[in-house]
Design a protein around this motif. Sequence first.
Motif, PDB file in Angstrom:
ATOM      1  N   ILE A 252       0.872  -1.267   0.086  1.00 54.39           N
ATOM      2  CA  ILE A 252       0.040  -0.097   0.143  1.00 54.39           C
ATOM      3  C   ILE A 252       0.846   1.183  -0.114  1.00 54.39           C
ATOM      4  O   ILE A 252       0.599   2.238  -0.834  1.00 54.39           O
ATOM      5  N   ILE A 253       1.864   1.031   0.703  1.00 52.87           N
ATOM      6  CA  ILE A 253       2.988   2.302   0.839  1.00 52.87           C
ATOM      7  C   ILE A 253       3.490   2.562  -0.604  1.00 52.87           C
ATOM      8  O   ILE A 253       3.588   3.585  -0.921  1.00 52.87           O
ATOM      9  N   ALA A 254       3.825   1.514  -1.284  1.00 58.69           N
ATOM     10  CA  ALA A 254       4.546   1.676  -2.604  1.00 58.69           C
ATOM     11  C   ALA A 254       3.426   1.986  -3.564  1.00 58.69           C
ATOM     12  O   ALA A 254       3.895   2.953  -4.432  1.00 58.69           O
ATOM     13  N   LEU A 255       2.485   1.553  -3.479  1.00 59.58           N
ATOM     14  CA  LEU A 255       1.259   2.272  -4.616  1.00 59.58           C
ATOM     15  C   LEU A 255       1.042   3.664  -4.354  1.00 59.58           C
ATOM     16  O   LEU A 255       1.003   4.439  -5.027  1.00 59.58           O
ATOM     17  N   THR A 256       1.066   3.943  -2.993  1.00 57.22           N
ATOM     18  CA  THR A 256       0.692   5.222  -2.717  1.00 57.22           C
ATOM     19  C   THR A 256       1.881   6.182  -3.413  1.00 57.22           C
ATOM     20  O   THR A 256       1.836   7.498  -3.889  1.00 57.22           O
ATOM     21  N   ALA A 257       3.194   5.807  -3.074  1.00 56.38           N
ATOM     22  CA  ALA A 257       4.255   6.498  -3.665  1.00 56.38           C
ATOM     23  C   ALA A 257       4.452   6.355  -5.142  1.00 56.38           C
ATOM     24  O   ALA A 257       4.532   7.463  -5.633  1.00 56.38           O
ATOM     25  N   ILE A 258       4.079   5.442  -5.653  1.00 55.59           N
ATOM     26  CA  ILE A 258       3.860   5.453  -7.037  1.00 55.59           C
ATOM     27  C   ILE A 258       2.971   6.484  -7.641  1.00 55.59           C
ATOM     28  O   ILE A 258       3.163   7.446  -8.539  1.00 55.59           O
ATOM     29  N   LEU A 259       1.785   6.459  -6.965  1.00 55.10           N
ATOM     30  CA  LEU A 259       0.559   7.592  -7.295  1.00 55.10           C
ATOM     31  C   LEU A 259       1.400   8.945  -7.194  1.00 55.10           C
ATOM     32  O   LEU A 259       1.144   9.837  -7.941  1.00 55.10           O
ATOM     33  N   LEU A 260       1.871   9.295  -6.108  1.00 59.16           N
ATOM     34  CA  LEU A 260       2.409  10.434  -5.859  1.00 59.16           C
ATOM     35  C   LEU A 260       3.604  10.864  -6.860  1.00 59.16           C
ATOM     36  O   LEU A 260       3.648  12.039  -7.541  1.00 59.16           O
ATOM     37  N   ALA A 261       4.366   9.834  -7.261  1.00 63.09           N
ATOM     38  CA  ALA A 261       5.221  10.060  -8.174  1.00 63.09           C
ATOM     39  C   ALA A 261       4.571  10.602  -9.601  1.00 63.09           C
ATOM     40  O   ALA A 261       5.066  11.552 -10.182  1.00 63.09           O
TER      41      ALA A 261
ATOM     42  N   MET B  22      -1.293  17.286  -4.533  1.00 63.69           N
ATOM     43  CA  MET B  22      -1.972  16.540  -3.542  1.00 63.69           C
ATOM     44  C   MET B  22      -3.639  16.229  -4.001  1.00 63.69           C
ATOM     45  O   MET B  22      -4.022  15.282  -3.835  1.00 63.69           O
ATOM     46  N   ALA B  23      -4.158  17.529  -4.328  1.00 64.70           N
ATOM     47  CA  ALA B  23      -5.633  17.215  -4.756  1.00 64.70           C
ATOM     48  C   ALA B  23      -5.555  16.202  -5.942  1.00 64.70           C
ATOM     49  O   ALA B  23      -6.688  15.414  -6.042  1.00 64.70           O
ATOM     50  N   ALA B  24      -4.848  16.434  -6.846  1.00 63.89           N
ATOM     51  CA  ALA B  24      -4.750  15.457  -7.986  1.00 63.89           C
ATOM     52  C   ALA B  24      -4.456  13.941  -7.548  1.00 63.89           C
ATOM     53  O   ALA B  24      -5.170  13.157  -8.241  1.00 63.89           O
ATOM     54  N   ALA B  25      -3.804  14.038  -6.648  1.00 60.11           N
ATOM     55  CA  ALA B  25      -3.673  12.381  -6.039  1.00 60.11           C
ATOM     56  C   ALA B  25      -4.902  11.941  -5.525  1.00 60.11           C
ATOM     57  O   ALA B  25      -5.298  10.864  -5.821  1.00 60.11           O
TER      58      ALA B  25
ATOM     59  N   ALA C 146      -7.331  11.210  -8.176  1.00 56.89           N
ATOM     60  CA  ALA C 146      -7.169  10.031  -8.759  1.00 56.89           C
ATOM     61  C   ALA C 146      -7.764   8.821  -7.977  1.00 56.89           C
ATOM     62  O   ALA C 146      -8.093   7.751  -8.729  1.00 56.89           O
ATOM     63  N   LEU C 147      -7.426   8.934  -6.839  1.00 54.32           N
ATOM     64  CA  LEU C 147      -7.796   7.789  -6.026  1.00 54.32           C
ATOM     65  C   LEU C 147      -9.315   7.661  -5.795  1.00 54.32           C
ATOM     66  O   LEU C 147     -10.141   6.474  -5.799  1.00 54.32           O
ATOM     67  N   ALA C 148      -9.996   9.079  -5.929  1.00 54.60           N
ATOM     68  CA  ALA C 148     -11.705   8.886  -5.799  1.00 54.60           C
ATOM     69  C   ALA C 148     -12.079   8.398  -6.923  1.00 54.60           C
ATOM     70  O   ALA C 148     -13.205   7.552  -6.964  1.00 54.60           O
ATOM     71  N   GLN C 149     -11.434   8.694  -7.922  1.00 55.86           N
ATOM     72  CA  GLN C 149     -11.913   7.871  -9.414  1.00 55.86           C
ATOM     73  C   GLN C 149     -11.758   6.551  -9.415  1.00 55.86           C
ATOM     74  O   GLN C 149     -12.709   5.894  -9.895  1.00 55.86           O
ATOM     75  N   ALA C 150     -10.471   5.976  -8.779  1.00 59.12           N
ATOM     76  CA  ALA C 150     -10.373   4.540  -8.701  1.00 59.12           C
ATOM     77  C   ALA C 150     -11.469   3.998  -7.878  1.00 59.12           C
ATOM     78  O   ALA C 150     -12.060   3.056  -8.097  1.00 59.12           O
ATOM     79  N   GLN C 151     -11.798   4.843  -6.608  1.00 58.15           N
ATOM     80  CA  GLN C 151     -12.872   4.316  -5.800  1.00 58.15           C
ATOM     81  C   GLN C 151     -14.149   4.017  -6.348  1.00 58.15           C
ATOM     82  O   GLN C 151     -14.878   3.172  -6.347  1.00 58.15           O
ATOM     83  N   ALA C 152     -14.245   5.102  -7.091  1.00 58.66           N
ATOM     84  CA  ALA C 152     -15.735   5.208  -7.844  1.00 58.66           C
ATOM     85  C   ALA C 152     -15.836   3.916  -8.911  1.00 58.66           C
ATOM     86  O   ALA C 152     -16.936   3.476  -9.095  1.00 58.66           O
ATOM     87  N   ARG C 153     -14.647   3.759  -9.500  1.00 59.71           N
ATOM     88  CA  ARG C 153     -14.790   2.685 -10.666  1.00 59.71           C
ATOM     89  C   ARG C 153     -15.069   1.331  -9.800  1.00 59.71           C
ATOM     90  O   ARG C 153     -15.720   0.433 -10.547  1.00 59.71           O
ATOM     91  N   THR C 154     -14.581   1.055  -8.541  1.00 56.82           N
ATOM     92  CA  THR C 154     -14.754  -0.308  -7.969  1.00 56.82           C
ATOM     93  C   THR C 154     -16.294  -0.359  -7.569  1.00 56.82           C
ATOM     94  O   THR C 154     -16.920  -1.346  -7.386  1.00 56.82           O
TER      95      THR C 154
ATOM     96  N   MET D  41      -5.014   3.955   0.870  1.00 61.22           N
ATOM     97  CA  MET D  41      -3.982   4.779   0.112  1.00 61.22           C
ATOM     98  C   MET D  41      -4.456   5.954   0.352  1.00 61.22           C
ATOM     99  O   MET D  41      -3.653   7.072   0.252  1.00 61.22           O
ATOM    100  N   VAL D  42      -5.694   6.531   0.415  1.00 61.58           N
ATOM    101  CA  VAL D  42      -6.103   7.846   0.707  1.00 61.58           C
ATOM    102  C   VAL D  42      -5.811   8.340   2.158  1.00 61.58           C
ATOM    103  O   VAL D  42      -5.146   9.535   2.089  1.00 61.58           O
TER     104      VAL D  42
END
Lengths: 465, 316
Positions: free
Chosen positions: B194-203, B223-226, B229-237, B278-279
């Motif tokens: 989870i840490i790694a995925l968050t780091a990739i997202l931030l990168a 940070m808002a963009a990050a 993106a997560l909110a978008q992923a969440q919505a898709r699930t 991740m959020v």
Amino acid sequence: MSMTNPPSAASGPGSVSARNQTLKRSVQAAFEDPNDRAGNPGYQSKVRVIDKYKVVGFISSGTYGRVYKALGRQGQPGEFAIKKFKPDKEGEQIQYTGISQSAVREMALCSELKHDNVIRLIEIILEDKCIFMVFEYAEHDLLQIIHHHTQQPRHSIPPSTVKSIMFQLLNGCQYLHNNWVLHRDLKPANIMVTSSGQVKIGDLGLARLFQKPLHSLFSGDKVVVTIWYRAPELLLGSRHYTPAIDMWAVGCIFAELLSLRPIFKGEEAKMDKKTVPFQRNQMQKIVDIMGLPNKDRWPYLTSMPEYNNLATLQPPMLHPGHHHHHHSAHSSKSAASTSHLEKWYYSTISAHSSSSSSSSTPSPSSASGNNNLSALGAEGYKLLAGLLEYDPERRTSAAQALQHPFFATGDRVSNNCFEGLKTAYPQRRVSQDDNDIRTSSLPGTKRSGLPDDSVARPVKRVKEG
Amino acid sequence: MAANYWESTQRRFWQFSKEELANMRERLEDSEQSLVSMFPLPERRHLSIYFNQQINRLGKRLGIRQQALATAQIYVKRFYSKVEIRRTNPYLVITTALYLACKMEECPQHIRLIVTEGRALWPELLALDVSRLGECEFFLISEMNSQLIIHQPYRTLTSLQQDFYLTPDEINLATSVINDHYMTDLPLLYPPHIIALTAILLALVLRPNPVPGSSSGPTANNMAAATAALAQAQARTGGNGQTTPGASEKDKQQEARVSKVHRFANFLAESNVDIEGMVDCTQELISFYECHEQYNDKMTREQINRFVKARGLDKP
């Protein structure tokens, strides 16, 4: 002293004198304080070994320290084997000197691993500058079982027992390898067997993770695996080795279960200075049975650091009575690399038939059916040959071996390797001798629980730096 | 299991909820009330920044790899979740943690060398010798119940970098986010992937901006963009169909980046990743970078050294 212990809820470490009074001069003494702790508020264990365990005897010793048999004092069921790591001494005073890397590895790995065929760690107690690793107790080990069968009259291990031992051993190996753990010291003495016939891989003192190491595995420990069980790629100086080294050792153990003696019983060339010598004698023993390795059998052979030394070895000697068939001079090169393992296998399983003597001996014998090793048949040979494959990449893996037809043919493989045996193997010898413990400050004295010929076995390994 | 995070002691014994962690720490402080009131300390993340710097200084002198430094930081964190800081000499704990971590990460350092370097770094604060270090090693291992194998996020990052076509810059940035997370509580709260995925997202979302490093934090916009993106992923699930692409960018590079973020968000949506985690990780990191701005090295050092000196913890 700066390091003080957090408030201890469990035990009152203050009652030193009271505790000492309950001690007799016995094996228990090994667990006594090496020095007076009064006035020293340094690190203190929250748990005391002797409060929790009653030591009933001494089992064995090695370079690492000593192993004791113990019972729980607080109602813990079962028996235990407590491995006490020897603290370094500076003069008379025992000092903290930093824990050896192999002890750290063993502690960390054993804390993670959990499998029926790997010896189970109960707890680790760090107390009085010593490390005590408490394991479940196993009544037997393969060395002891093999030795029992060499006693007159020599009688082979029943095939059902061999099969069960191999299956369980491979199962434990598969678990270790799936978890990226290389054992690196598999040999009969390190394979435990409980009184209920469960096989447990023990002694992870040389084991380590092989997933993406920071340095090549070679750089850490120059020499691994007791010489008789050492894979050819190690003998030829390979730097990057794989789980296949454990599988070679498993093949050697399989052969030893059949013939009751090490299949490649070489003599170890001693380390001179810091260079690792080519183990010519050991390699020759392998070649005697397996034939010389060549590029066809092992494509990467020529890139092995010790490849040039192979030329100095003798091709397998032919037995005096054995005529070299119709091959003539033109095939001498291929004859040199011909494996004699098949011949070894069939002469072994027919020579050591136990059926003739089983009625007259009180030894363990199968209650029903075939007690003859030839019952292991052609599949036994194929499995053995797969495990003793020269090329580590072609060598049978633990997962492949478990799927081998060897285990599917004949009777169902039991998870109790003693199933069907009428009599039990002798129990592990446990010494309760006062003298033994008082003189025990000398490290590395010979294993007490073992018969004489085992003393001649090569010592474990070279300690890493 | 050694290689399987899900059955590891890390997951079973060293992953806490925020509440559990807070309770543990409260209990520790309660057990040492007078010490705590006598020697106030800066906030925990500032202590972590300071410890991290000290570990890095020592590690640099010995040429120790990042993976071992990271393991040492986890050891320090675990240890101080069970032992009140003011009862210990942190310089001794740091040195010992690094010594032990090097053995576990298969890059062992000789104990005498570590002792020499530790003494040279903190001559006034640490009367260090081999036996003291060895004693502290027992203390550390005992408090950690011999559970010394650490699963790091670096491995997940390495194994995923090709799947997401990460550029060297993005990999470096993700790596530095991972390096930074050791100064937060995240290693005790979330699994390494989870840490790694968050780091990739931030990168991915921070990419055009300078590396956050440890000094200049990412901007609120990024940070808002990050979070978006997560909110978008969440919505898709949740089963919502197609997502509309983000704001149309003229810059081609920018477009490529956006599509990368989209690919990543789709991956998150399709896999069973704990997006809420991740959020939270993202927010913890934002908050950490803000908190980093307030970090006062001198004050932190003085407060630590005060209790070390006053309690005689620097003496042999």
